[in-house]
Design a protein around this motif. Structure first.
Motif, PDB file in Angstrom:
ATOM      1  N   GLU A   1      35.200  44.440  45.500  1.00 39.57           N
ATOM      2  CA  GLU A   1      35.546  45.765  46.323  1.00 39.57           C
ATOM      3  C   GLU A   1      37.258  46.336  46.322  1.00 39.57           C
ATOM      4  O   GLU A   1      37.923  45.063  46.764  1.00 39.57           O
ATOM      5  CB  GLU A   1      34.321  46.246  47.499  1.00 39.57           C
ATOM      6  CG  GLU A   1      34.043  46.542  47.229  1.00 39.57           C
ATOM      7  CD  GLU A   1      32.498  48.065  47.136  1.00 39.57           C
ATOM      8  OE1 GLU A   1      33.482  48.727  47.691  1.00 39.57           O
ATOM      9  OE2 GLU A   1      31.823  47.735  46.514  1.00 39.57           O
ATOM     10  N   VAL A   2      37.362  46.889  45.685  1.00 35.40           N
ATOM     11  CA  VAL A   2      38.514  47.459  45.882  1.00 35.40           C
ATOM     12  C   VAL A   2      39.331  48.682  46.747  1.00 35.40           C
ATOM     13  O   VAL A   2      38.601  49.641  46.596  1.00 35.40           O
ATOM     14  CB  VAL A   2      39.576  47.096  44.795  1.00 35.40           C
ATOM     15  CG1 VAL A   2      38.968  47.984  43.435  1.00 35.40           C
ATOM     16  CG2 VAL A   2      40.971  47.196  44.696  1.00 35.40           C
ATOM     17  N   GLY A   3      40.795  48.802  46.528  1.00 37.59           N
ATOM     18  CA  GLY A   3      40.928  50.496  46.885  1.00 37.59           C
ATOM     19  C   GLY A   3      41.125  51.341  45.965  1.00 37.59           C
ATOM     20  O   GLY A   3      41.127  51.300  45.132  1.00 37.59           O
ATOM     21  N   VAL A   4      41.514  52.321  45.944  1.00 34.35           N
ATOM     22  CA  VAL A   4      41.251  53.195  44.927  1.00 34.35           C
ATOM     23  C   VAL A   4      43.086  53.428  45.316  1.00 34.35           C
ATOM     24  O   VAL A   4      43.806  53.653  45.861  1.00 34.35           O
ATOM     25  CB  VAL A   4      41.192  54.882  45.506  1.00 34.35           C
ATOM     26  CG1 VAL A   4      40.948  56.160  44.925  1.00 34.35           C
ATOM     27  CG2 VAL A   4      39.908  54.359  44.970  1.00 34.35           C
ATOM     28  N   GLY A   5      43.670  53.678  43.955  1.00 35.26           N
ATOM     29  CA  GLY A   5      45.274  54.309  43.101  1.00 35.26           C
ATOM     30  C   GLY A   5      45.883  52.830  43.726  1.00 35.26           C
ATOM     31  O   GLY A   5      45.006  51.795  42.760  1.00 35.26           O
ATOM     32  N   ARG A   6      47.067  52.522  43.576  1.00 38.23           N
ATOM     33  CA  ARG A   6      47.965  51.738  43.784  1.00 38.23           C
ATOM     34  C   ARG A   6      47.395  50.299  44.497  1.00 38.23           C
ATOM     35  O   ARG A   6      47.428  50.489  45.847  1.00 38.23           O
ATOM     36  CB  ARG A   6      49.246  51.651  43.855  1.00 38.23           C
ATOM     37  CG  ARG A   6      50.229  50.662  43.892  1.00 38.23           C
ATOM     38  CD  ARG A   6      50.147  50.426  41.727  1.00 38.23           C
ATOM     39  NE  ARG A   6      51.539  50.005  41.743  1.00 38.23           N
ATOM     40  CZ  ARG A   6      52.552  50.033  41.643  1.00 38.23           C
ATOM     41  NH1 ARG A   6      53.272  51.162  41.014  1.00 38.23           N
ATOM     42  NH2 ARG A   6      53.716  48.887  40.605  1.00 38.23           N
ATOM     43  N   VAL A   7      46.888  49.167  43.714  1.00 37.22           N
ATOM     44  CA  VAL A   7      46.224  47.813  44.487  1.00 37.22           C
ATOM     45  C   VAL A   7      47.704  46.792  43.372  1.00 37.22           C
ATOM     46  O   VAL A   7      47.135  46.670  42.197  1.00 37.22           O
ATOM     47  CB  VAL A   7      44.664  47.975  44.179  1.00 37.22           C
ATOM     48  CG1 VAL A   7      44.042  49.290  45.404  1.00 37.22           C
ATOM     49  CG2 VAL A   7      44.674  47.942  43.130  1.00 37.22           C
ATOM     50  N   THR A   8      46.737  45.254  43.944  1.00 37.62           N
ATOM     51  CA  THR A   8      47.836  44.514  43.741  1.00 37.62           C
ATOM     52  C   THR A   8      46.747  43.509  43.481  1.00 37.62           C
ATOM     53  O   THR A   8      46.206  43.034  44.177  1.00 37.62           O
ATOM     54  CB  THR A   8      48.656  43.935  44.602  1.00 37.62           C
ATOM     55  OG1 THR A   8      49.690  44.844  44.373  1.00 37.62           O
ATOM     56  CG2 THR A   8      49.216  42.461  43.541  1.00 37.62           C
ATOM     57  N   LEU A   9      46.472  43.063  42.528  1.00 37.60           N
ATOM     58  CA  LEU A   9      45.461  41.684  41.600  1.00 37.60           C
ATOM     59  C   LEU A   9      46.773  40.529  41.879  1.00 37.60           C
ATOM     60  O   LEU A   9      47.394  40.504  40.834  1.00 37.60           O
ATOM     61  CB  LEU A   9      44.951  41.491  40.180  1.00 37.60           C
ATOM     62  CG  LEU A   9      44.154  40.387  39.787  1.00 37.60           C
ATOM     63  CD1 LEU A   9      42.587  40.493  40.451  1.00 37.60           C
ATOM     64  CD2 LEU A   9      43.898  40.973  38.174  1.00 37.60           C
ATOM     65  N   GLU A  10      46.339  39.351  42.842  1.00 39.46           N
ATOM     66  CA  GLU A  10      46.950  38.163  42.785  1.00 39.46           C
ATOM     67  C   GLU A  10      46.362  37.292  42.092  1.00 39.46           C
ATOM     68  O   GLU A  10      44.865  36.990  42.700  1.00 39.46           O
ATOM     69  CB  GLU A  10      47.597  38.145  44.256  1.00 39.46           C
ATOM     70  CG  GLU A  10      47.877  38.809  44.894  1.00 39.46           C
ATOM     71  CD  GLU A  10      49.366  38.988  44.998  1.00 39.46           C
ATOM     72  OE1 GLU A  10      49.716  39.579  45.463  1.00 39.46           O
ATOM     73  OE2 GLU A  10      50.086  38.228  44.076  1.00 39.46           O
ATOM     74  N   VAL A  11      47.114  36.974  41.433  1.00 44.01           N
ATOM     75  CA  VAL A  11      46.525  36.259  40.158  1.00 44.01           C
ATOM     76  C   VAL A  11      46.837  34.227  40.579  1.00 44.01           C
ATOM     77  O   VAL A  11      48.489  34.147  40.193  1.00 44.01           O
ATOM     78  CB  VAL A  11      46.327  36.083  38.553  1.00 44.01           C
ATOM     79  CG1 VAL A  11      46.039  35.286  37.604  1.00 44.01           C
ATOM     80  CG2 VAL A  11      45.840  37.696  38.510  1.00 44.01           C
ATOM     81  N   SER A  12      45.656  33.571  40.790  1.00 40.42           N
ATOM     82  CA  SER A  12      47.260  32.252  40.539  1.00 40.42           C
ATOM     83  C   SER A  12      45.905  31.680  40.631  1.00 40.42           C
ATOM     84  O   SER A  12      44.804  30.902  40.876  1.00 40.42           O
ATOM     85  CB  SER A  12      46.393  31.780  42.973  1.00 40.42           C
ATOM     86  OG  SER A  12      46.962  30.631  42.830  1.00 40.42           O
ATOM     87  N   VAL A  13      46.542  30.456  38.955  1.00 45.96           N
ATOM     88  CA  VAL A  13      46.157  28.692  38.355  1.00 45.96           C
ATOM     89  C   VAL A  13      46.758  28.133  38.608  1.00 45.96           C
ATOM     90  O   VAL A  13      47.856  27.771  38.437  1.00 45.96           O
ATOM     91  CB  VAL A  13      45.708  29.105  37.359  1.00 45.96           C
ATOM     92  CG1 VAL A  13      45.289  28.218  36.637  1.00 45.96           C
ATOM     93  CG2 VAL A  13      45.129  31.040  36.867  1.00 45.96           C
ATOM     94  N   THR A  14      46.233  26.902  39.252  1.00 43.58           N
ATOM     95  CA  THR A  14      46.752  25.415  40.443  1.00 43.58           C
ATOM     96  C   THR A  14      46.090  24.330  38.908  1.00 43.58           C
ATOM     97  O   THR A  14      44.672  24.468  38.848  1.00 43.58           O
ATOM     98  CB  THR A  14      45.944  25.306  41.656  1.00 43.58           C
ATOM     99  OG1 THR A  14      44.891  24.933  41.569  1.00 43.58           O
ATOM    100  CG2 THR A  14      47.124  26.269  42.118  1.00 43.58           C
ATOM    101  N   LEU A  15      46.604  23.716  39.129  1.00 45.80           N
ATOM    102  CA  LEU A  15      46.123  22.337  38.603  1.00 45.80           C
ATOM    103  C   LEU A  15      46.010  20.909  39.230  1.00 45.80           C
ATOM    104  O   LEU A  15      46.340  21.378  40.535  1.00 45.80           O
ATOM    105  CB  LEU A  15      47.458  21.456  37.336  1.00 45.80           C
ATOM    106  CG  LEU A  15      47.469  22.190  36.543  1.00 45.80           C
ATOM    107  CD1 LEU A  15      49.101  22.109  35.973  1.00 45.80           C
ATOM    108  CD2 LEU A  15      47.052  22.901  35.215  1.00 45.80           C
TER     109      LEU A  15
END
Length: 624
Positions: free
Chosen positions: A513-527
């Motif tokens: 679920e996500v909001g309408v309009g401007r939203v942010t996807l936080e992507v994190s890949v760790t080793l």
């Protein structure tokens, strides 16, 4: 290394010899200026397999070195060129191999055992001989000295020779040299060790893929089912009560545990390095193993067919302790008390009430451990083999690798005879159940069906399943109809490669679920701990729309660190559904072994549902 007392010219390669990994014939004259190492081997021999990593290291280190594998067959089935070619592919051999099926070179060099080696100097003279395993340091020193000595006289060719490797023209199939099978009778599931694809497939009785364990990338790494890495796994044992599959990770020399509740793979036994010499007992990851080949549960323990030291081992899952179950470590066929009995490369194991049956491959035997004693059912000696049915005392097999106890009978994968046979212990007889003896892949009535080096057999839901290793297939025998068919493995779309890479697949995530309009996807890949990104490599992370829905991915900056890679990705979303495609490729190395570097490539599809009440920030995290 035994040095030559006088200069002896290396004999020429026989004119009849057939070449693999080459599009031409070679002569000793062609290798003038090179150091040549002849490796006398036969592909049934576990010791011959153990030296392959050392040969690879030497070939990589010295462009002045040419390795020629002289295949000198022990078994009749091993004389066939196509069978040798399959072995070259299976073991990823990248040097020249010749089929010396008349043993001309073997006799000219006075060879008496596998593996044996002859070192030839850049002028074409025999420099020394050796035999056995663990000879890397010896060869390394002698090759280096030879290059220095002859190089000072201008007699060394320093350019590497590239060969036409068989793997460049070999056809690909879904399965690559499938090894062993295991069943979950209660769950109606079949486990397949897809050995050269370095993974375990879980299928239903009709061939539909239910699960994949392992990333399909060669390596030695614990982790989730899709991240774990194996190196040519073979046998398995299913513990229904614990919901755990034990896996013999053969070329990592470890025992792995796949937990179907946590969906995690962990190493429970073995250091990851091949044991040298003999060990009798030990615990957990501090104990080195030597080519564990097959597994079976027996009275709460895991019985391990430990091919390398010619023994059966027992592992206690609760204490993590392992000890020898049968076999003194001496290679031969000698019955008697389990501790002093002699075995020869046990490669298949199955259990019945109070008894452990095993296929003892190098003596072409089926044997059992019962009441603390080893007893041979079929088999005579290290060089006694054939294709003879009838009374057990006179019957002969040829390098049998698999065995199954089922309903009072013992089914045998008679590998080099390309047959499945069945032993009736009450009658003291053995007969052929499936196969003509000729290699092939023909379906039909069992007596006329053809297999190509079958490795294992298991029973599930009224049918027998067979790994037809050199054909890259699973075959099915229906005892009701008496027919053999080829199992069609379906749901391939879950395994289909992406962007031409055999190990990248698209993983669909649950809807967010996500909001309408401007939203942010936080992507994190760790080793994982102990790993670091290779900052000079072309690492990438990309987020794009996965469909034609009106989702807009705005410009963003990636933020690489030594142990992580991330980005804050701005999106513009209208109300409704949309889907994102998250792709990345990272190159990373071991902190302690900077020469050990890896690549991780993944593609995720993230479905989104945008509504006015949804959050303005969502997270995607992944751990390598």
């Amino acid at each position: 290394m035994a040095e030559q007392p006088a200069k002896v010219r290396a004999p020429e390669f026989p004119a009849y010899a057939q070449w693999i990994n080459s599009d031409r014939r070679w002569s000793m004259q062609d290798f003038r200026g090179k150091v040549v190492l002849l490796d006398f081997w036969t592909y049934c021999c576990i010791n011959c397999m153990h030296i392959l990593p050392d040969l690879k290291r030497l070939e990589k280190k010295y462009p002045e070195l040419v390795v020629v594998g002289v295949h000198s067959a022990k078994y009749n089935g091993e004389k066939d060129l196509e069978n040798i070619r399959e072995a070259v592919l299976r073991y990823n051999i990248e040097h020249l191999v010749i089929n010396d099926y008349r043993f001309e070179l073997w006799n000219q060099y006075g060879i008496h055992a596998w593996p044996s080696f002859v070192l030839i100097d850049p002028e074409g003279y025999v420099a020394g001989t050796a035999s056995g395993e663990g000879l890397y340091d010896l060869f390394d020193q002698n090759i280096a000295r030879m290059i220095e000595t002859f190089g000072a006289r201008g007699l060394v060719d320093h350019e590497r020779i590239e060969f036409a490797l068989a793997r460049f023209t070999a056809p690909r199939s879904l399965l690559s040299f499938p090894g062993k099978l295991e069943v979950d009778a209660g769950g109606r599931r079949l486990f397949i060790s897809d050995s050269n694809n370095d993974r375990i497939l879980v299928i239903d009785p009709d061939g539909r893929i239910l699960e994949v364990i392992g990333s399909g990338v060669e390596g030695n790494r614990d982790g989730s089912f899709d991240q774990a890495r194996f190196f040519h796994p073979q046998g398995m044992a299913w513990d229904a009560q614990a919901g755990v599959l034990y896996i013999a990770d053969t070329e990592n020399h470890t025992l792995r545990r796949a937990d179907f509740t946590s969906r995690m793979v962990t190493t429970v036994l073995g250091t990851g390095e091949q044991a040298r010499g003999y060990a009798n007992e030990g615990t957990g990851t501090g104990l080195a193993l030597n080519s564990p080949w097959d597994l079976a549960l027996y009275e709460g323990r895991v019985i391990i067919a430990m091919a390398g030291p010619h023994q059966l081992w027992s592992f206690d899952p609760h204490s993590g302790r392992a000890e020898v179950f049968a076999g003194s470590g001496r290679e031969n066929i000698l019955d008697g008390p389990a501790a002093s009995a002699q075995l020869a490369q046990p490669s298949g194991v199955s259990t019945g009430p109070g008894v452990v049956y095993f296929a003892d491959s190098e003596v072409s035997a089926v044997r059992k451990v019962e009441e603390g004693r080893v007893v041979t059912l079929v088999g005579e000696g290290l060089f006694d083999f054939g294709d003879e049915d009838g009374r057990l005392s006179g019957a002969r097999l040829q390098h049998a690798l698999g065995v199954l106890y089922q309903d009072g009978k013992i089914y045998v994968a008679d590998t080099y005879n390309n047959k499945i046979k069945v032993i009736n212990p009450e009658r003291g007889e053995i007969r052929t159940l499936i196969g003509t003896g000729k290699s092939g892949s023909a379906d039909g009535p069992a007596a006329g069906a053809q297999l190509n080096e079958p490795n294992d057999i298991q029973y599930l839901a009224g049918r027998f399943y067979i790994t037809d290793t050199n054909n890259g297939l699973v075959r099915v025998y229906d005892p009701q109809s008496g027919g053999v068919s080829t199992l069609e493995i379906t749901r391939l779309e879950e395994l289909e490669p992406d962007r031409g890479s055999p190990w990248i697949k698209t993983i669909r995530l649950p809807e967010r679920e996500v909001g309408v309009g401007r939203v942010t996807l936080e992507v994190s890949v760790t080793l994982a701990e102990g790993m670091m990104l290779n900052q000079e490599a072309p690492n990438y992370l990309q987020v794009v729309s996965a469909d034609d829905r009106p989702v807009k991915v705005l410009p963003y900056q990636t933020e690489p660190g030594s142990g992580s890679f991330g980005a804050s990705v701005p999106l513009e979303l209208p109300a409704g559904t949309a889907s994102l495609r998250i792709e990345f490729g990272f190159y990373y190395c071991d902190h302690d072994k900077k020469s050990s570097c890896y690549i991780e490539q993944k593609v995720f599809e993230l479905p989104l549902h945008a509504s006015a009440s949804g959050p303005s920030r969502i997270e995607f995290s992944h751990r390598i």
